[in-house]
Design a protein around this motif. Structure first.
Motif, PDB file in Angstrom:
ATOM      1  N   VAL A 153     -12.531  -6.226 -20.083  1.00 22.54           N
ATOM      2  CA  VAL A 153     -12.112  -7.353 -19.238  1.00 22.54           C
ATOM      3  C   VAL A 153     -12.397  -8.675 -19.944  1.00 22.54           C
ATOM      4  N   ALA A 154     -13.529  -8.772 -20.608  1.00 23.72           N
ATOM      5  CA  ALA A 154     -13.854  -9.997 -21.347  1.00 23.72           C
ATOM      6  C   ALA A 154     -12.825 -10.256 -22.451  1.00 23.72           C
ATOM      7  N   LEU A 155     -12.375  -9.194 -23.101  1.00 22.58           N
ATOM      8  CA  LEU A 155     -11.378  -9.338 -24.162  1.00 22.58           C
ATOM      9  C   LEU A 155      -9.990  -9.687 -23.623  1.00 22.58           C
ATOM     10  N   SER A 156      -9.745  -9.365 -22.351  1.00 20.88           N
ATOM     11  CA  SER A 156      -8.403  -9.530 -21.788  1.00 20.88           C
ATOM     12  C   SER A 156      -8.056 -10.956 -21.385  1.00 20.88           C
ATOM     13  N   ALA A 157      -9.024 -11.867 -21.416  1.00 18.30           N
ATOM     14  CA  ALA A 157      -8.742 -13.258 -21.061  1.00 18.30           C
ATOM     15  C   ALA A 157      -7.666 -13.824 -21.980  1.00 18.30           C
ATOM     16  N   GLN A 158      -6.600 -14.348 -21.392  1.00 13.99           N
ATOM     17  CA  GLN A 158      -5.471 -14.913 -22.126  1.00 13.99           C
ATOM     18  C   GLN A 158      -4.879 -13.908 -23.122  1.00 13.99           C
ATOM     19  N   ALA A 187       0.831  -1.211   0.000  1.00 12.30           N
ATOM     20  CA  ALA A 187       0.000   0.000   0.000  1.00 12.30           C
ATOM     21  C   ALA A 187       0.861   1.255   0.000  1.00 12.30           C
ATOM     22  N   ARG A 188       2.010   1.184   0.634  1.00  8.19           N
ATOM     23  CA  ARG A 188       2.893   2.336   0.710  1.00  8.19           C
ATOM     24  C   ARG A 188       3.462   2.692  -0.666  1.00  8.19           C
ATOM     25  N   VAL A 189       3.821   1.674  -1.457  1.00  8.38           N
ATOM     26  CA  VAL A 189       4.421   1.946  -2.769  1.00  8.38           C
ATOM     27  C   VAL A 189       3.384   2.057  -3.886  1.00  8.38           C
ATOM     28  N   MET A 190       2.190   1.529  -3.643  1.00 10.33           N
ATOM     29  CA  MET A 190       1.103   1.627  -4.632  1.00 10.33           C
ATOM     30  C   MET A 190      -0.176   2.065  -3.926  1.00 10.33           C
ATOM     31  N   PRO A 191      -0.250   3.325  -3.522  1.00  6.45           N
ATOM     32  CA  PRO A 191      -1.401   3.782  -2.741  1.00  6.45           C
ATOM     33  C   PRO A 191      -2.731   3.744  -3.488  1.00  6.45           C
ATOM     34  N   GLU A 192      -2.711   3.905  -4.789  1.00  2.00           N
ATOM     35  CA  GLU A 192      -3.956   3.919  -5.562  1.00  2.00           C
ATOM     36  C   GLU A 192      -3.858   2.985  -6.766  1.00  2.00           C
ATOM     37  N   PRO A 193      -3.788   1.696  -6.531  1.00  2.00           N
ATOM     38  CA  PRO A 193      -3.681   0.758  -7.658  1.00  2.00           C
ATOM     39  C   PRO A 193      -5.005   0.658  -8.412  1.00  2.00           C
ATOM     40  N   LYS A 194      -4.924   0.447  -9.702  1.00  2.00           N
ATOM     41  CA  LYS A 194      -6.144   0.293 -10.499  1.00  2.00           C
ATOM     42  C   LYS A 194      -5.828  -0.521 -11.745  1.00  2.00           C
ATOM     43  N   THR A 195      -6.868  -0.935 -12.431  1.00  2.00           N
ATOM     44  CA  THR A 195      -6.662  -1.725 -13.637  1.00  2.00           C
ATOM     45  C   THR A 195      -5.916  -0.908 -14.686  1.00  2.00           C
ATOM     46  N   GLU A 196      -5.136  -1.597 -15.506  1.00  5.74           N
ATOM     47  CA  GLU A 196      -4.422  -0.939 -16.591  1.00  5.74           C
ATOM     48  C   GLU A 196      -5.216  -0.999 -17.896  1.00  5.74           C
ATOM     49  N   LEU A 197      -6.411  -1.563 -17.829  1.00  5.40           N
ATOM     50  CA  LEU A 197      -7.289  -1.561 -18.996  1.00  5.40           C
ATOM     51  C   LEU A 197      -7.941  -0.195 -19.136  1.00  5.40           C
ATOM     52  N   THR A 198      -8.112   0.245 -20.368  1.00  7.46           N
ATOM     53  CA  THR A 198      -8.747   1.536 -20.644  1.00  7.46           C
ATOM     54  C   THR A 198     -10.261   1.348 -20.772  1.00  7.46           C
ATOM     55  N   PHE A 199     -11.021   2.143 -20.028  1.00  9.83           N
ATOM     56  CA  PHE A 199     -12.482   2.064 -20.115  1.00  9.83           C
ATOM     57  C   PHE A 199     -13.083   3.397 -19.703  1.00  9.83           C
ATOM     58  N   GLN A 200     -14.347   3.608 -20.073  1.00 11.62           N
ATOM     59  CA  GLN A 200     -15.030   4.857 -19.741  1.00 11.62           C
ATOM     60  C   GLN A 200     -16.212   4.657 -18.806  1.00 11.62           C
ATOM     61  N   ASP A 201     -16.812   3.489 -18.826  1.00  8.52           N
ATOM     62  CA  ASP A 201     -18.017   3.223 -18.048  1.00  8.52           C
ATOM     63  C   ASP A 201     -18.142   1.718 -17.828  1.00  8.52           C
ATOM     64  N   PRO A 202     -19.172   1.270 -17.094  1.00  9.96           N
ATOM     65  CA  PRO A 202     -19.311  -0.166 -16.841  1.00  9.96           C
ATOM     66  C   PRO A 202     -19.359  -1.027 -18.098  1.00  9.96           C
ATOM     67  N   PHE A 203     -20.016  -0.557 -19.160  1.00  9.38           N
ATOM     68  CA  PHE A 203     -20.103  -1.373 -20.374  1.00  9.38           C
ATOM     69  C   PHE A 203     -18.726  -1.565 -21.007  1.00  9.38           C
ATOM     70  N   THR A 204     -17.987  -0.483 -21.190  1.00 12.75           N
ATOM     71  CA  THR A 204     -16.672  -0.622 -21.812  1.00 12.75           C
ATOM     72  C   THR A 204     -15.712  -1.387 -20.898  1.00 12.75           C
ATOM     73  N   LEU A 205     -15.920  -1.314 -19.593  1.00 17.53           N
ATOM     74  CA  LEU A 205     -15.091  -2.093 -18.669  1.00 17.53           C
ATOM     75  C   LEU A 205     -15.373  -3.580 -18.833  1.00 17.53           C
TER      76      LEU A 205
END
Length: 235
Positions: free
Chosen positions: A60-65, A38-56
């Motif tokens: 994520v579905a596309l990111s499998a394998q 937590a000290r070195v990564m206080p605000e971790p988040k996904t590295e996938l680009t998205f704008q809203d729940p649908f694009t997320l």
């Protein structure tokens, strides 16, 4: 005259929880591990680009394998054309494939993305459902994908166990489970509640950039002295 204690019957023995060797790990060590992450990564988040729940969900579905980098390259162009269920459905499988053909399993993923877009429209009025049961009912959305979405949006402190989480959790001796589901269950048992919402990202990012599969970077690791595997890994 006192009687000797009765022998445990099969019925009473079944009620006793079976202790798993090596589990749970020392809670103070676990606390220290996540405090340092937590000290070195206080605000971790996904590295996938998205704008809203649908694009997320789609990303994520596309990111499998597939790598997040490869998915982002594809969705950078795709979401400019189809960033809603309506637009994605209008694009169709044939129209979607050229955008994602550089991603592994793209034909099956195209089929699932179009099918989930249709379900979101027909069953949920065009709004992505943000509960586990309905998310997992979407085509191509399994438990891991749903967990990533729910965690990223701050709805549930879920832990999606991918190859990075599985590897890091075992190297740190946080878990003993031999399947993703067992690892997920054990992590929920041992990760301190205060760190649970971000534990998924800390473990993934640590595995992606530091505790890599072939040659872990133990010398640059902030938790190396807390890692029981450091010696065997050559750190």
């Amino acid at each position: 005259m006192s009687r000797p204690p009765a022998k445990a019957t099969a019925k009473t023995a079944a009620k006793r929880p079976r202790r798993i060797p090596g589990f749970p790990p020392d809670p103070d060590r676990v606390e220290a591990i996540f405090e340092r992450l937590a000290r070195v990564m206080p605000e971790p988040k996904t590295e996938l680009t998205f704008q809203d729940p649908f694009t997320l969900v789609v990303a994520v579905a596309l990111s499998a394998q597939a790598t997040d980098v490869s998915v982002n390259k594809a969705t950078d162009k795709l979401f400019k054309v189809a960033d809603t269920p309506e637009k994605m459905l209008a694009l169709g499988e044939a129209g979607l494939i050229p955008f994602i053909s550089s991603i592994g399993l793209y034909r099956n993923k195209a089929k699932n993305v179009i099918a989930l877009s249709r379900r979101v429209l027909e069953v949920h009025g065009g709004v992505v459902p943000l509960n586990r049961a309905d998310l997992q009912a979407l085509p191509g959305v399994g438990r891991k994908t749903a967990s990533v979405v729910l965690n990223e949006l701050g709805i549930e402190p879920a832990i999606a166990v991918d190859t990075h989480v599985f590897r890091v959790s075992h190297r740190l001796k946080l878990v003993t489970g031999n399947t993703p589901d067992k690892v997920e269950d054990q992590l929920h048992q041992v990760v301190p509640p205060a760190y649970l919402p971000k534990a998924h990202h800390w473990l993934i990012l640590h595995g992606r950039y530091t505790c890599v599969a072939r040659k872990p970077k133990c010398a640059a690791c902030v938790i190396s002295e807390l890692c029981p595997s450091r010696v065997e890994l050559g750190g």
